[in-house]
Design a protein around this motif. Structure first.
Motif, PDB file in Angstrom:
ATOM      1  N   SER A 295       0.838  -1.190   0.000  1.00 33.10           N
ATOM      2  CA  SER A 295       0.000   0.000   0.000  1.00 33.10           C
ATOM      3  C   SER A 295       0.876   1.244   0.000  1.00 33.10           C
TER       4      SER A 295
ATOM      5  N   TYR B 187      -4.739   7.354  -2.701  1.00 31.63           N
ATOM      6  CA  TYR B 187      -4.168   6.022  -2.569  1.00 31.63           C
ATOM      7  C   TYR B 187      -3.884   5.621  -1.125  1.00 31.63           C
ATOM      8  N   CYS B 188      -4.211   6.486  -0.189  1.00 27.51           N
ATOM      9  CA  CYS B 188      -4.111   6.100   1.215  1.00 27.51           C
ATOM     10  C   CYS B 188      -5.462   5.660   1.779  1.00 27.51           C
TER      11      CYS B 188
ATOM     12  N   LYS C 298      -5.563   0.577  -4.284  1.00 26.52           N
ATOM     13  CA  LYS C 298      -4.738  -0.457  -4.908  1.00 26.52           C
ATOM     14  C   LYS C 298      -3.349  -0.496  -4.284  1.00 26.52           C
ATOM     15  N   ARG C 299      -2.670  -1.624  -4.484  1.00 30.30           N
ATOM     16  CA  ARG C 299      -1.286  -1.788  -4.037  1.00 30.30           C
ATOM     17  C   ARG C 299      -0.402  -1.916  -5.264  1.00 30.30           C
TER      18      ARG C 299
END
Length: 270
Positions: A171, A218-219, A224-225
């Motif tokens: 992550s 993205y946090c 997604k990772r």
């Protein structure tokens, strides 16, 4: 050709960005949505990647009869002028064979929902091919993935004869924590993204605003990772994923409506 169609959302009429187009053009929703239909239908017929060679914002205004529509679409980040034509952003989301296939799949899924024929994997894979009545997954035929070998080792088998260990996707929060522990900046000062920004005229403040939006998005818990977050960030800038800026007629960058909203939202962090 008879039977051809394009994918348009039923709630497009009430989309705030359509309201913005109405304000910029001085036209009604009916005229603007009609103009969008012409543009997307034309792109579906004459483009495979969203690029329409020979078309300009002025062409869109003339063809649709909606004054300033092409320039307004560029201002909100739905199209951009390129050398020799225009490009429609997120073309594959609504146009082309893949978008139509996804739309048909979604319709078939909806028609079979509740009859026991739809399995969770079928719903979670929007690009997967669907046949028949979306039959249940046969788990007996599912191959079990071999475990990833540990890094290093003591025996001669670990000296390079086997496959290299794959780097795990993490992550963004984990990546940022790893950078903090290593005493590194998430985006290194010699990262190619800065050279790209200089070359294309993206101001430093826009790049910072993009990073703040990137980090917030993205946090999120369900984000997604990725294996290489620096590479993902570079791609997001090159692709203008968040549509925060656009190129004005004089070649300079300006903030779109999304960019202005993001600037106000992140103002407390600047």
């Amino acid at each position: 050709m008879a039977g051809e169609w394009i994918k348009m959302r039923t709630n497009l009429w009430d989309d705030p960005r359509v309201s913005r187009l109405c304000d910029l053009t001085g036209c009604t929703e009916a005229a603007v949505v009609g103009g969008l239909y012409w543009l997307w239908a034309t792109a579906d017929d004459h483009s495979a990647d969203g690029v329409l060679v020979g078309m300009t914002p002025a062409t869109i205004a003339r063809k649709t009869g909606v004054p300033n529509l092409g320039a307004a679409l560029a201002q909100i980040g739905w199209i951009e002028e390129i050398d020799g034509g225009i490009r429609i952003f997120k073309f594959d989301d609504h146009n082309g064979v893949s978008a139509k296939s996804r739309a048909q799949t979604a319709k078939r899924v909806a028609s079979h929902r509740g009859n026991g024929d739809v399995t969770p994997p079928a719903l979670q894979e929007p690009n997967a091919a669907v046949t028949g009545a979306l039959a249940r997954e046969d788990k007996s035929k599912t191959k079990e993935e071999p475990p990833i070998p540990p890094k290093g080792g003591d025996g001669p088998e670990d000296t390079g004869a086997g496959k290299p260990t794959r780097k795990a996707a993490v992550s963004l929060k984990t990546f940022l924590e790893e950078c903090r522990k290593a005493g590194e900046k998430p985006i290194l000062k010699d990262d190619p993204v800065f050279a790209y920004a200089d070359q294309t005229g993206i101001p430093d403040e826009f790049l910072k605003l993009h990073w703040l939006e990137f980090k917030e998005r993205y946090c999120l818990p369900d984000a997604k990772r990725y294996k290489d977050w620096r590479s993902v960030y570079r791609k997001s800038v090159r692709g203008c994923w968040f549509k925060l800026w656009y190129l004005r007629a004089d070649g300079a960058c300006g903030l779109t409506t999304q960019g202005e909203q993001a600037k106000r939202h992140h103002g407390k962090d600047e």
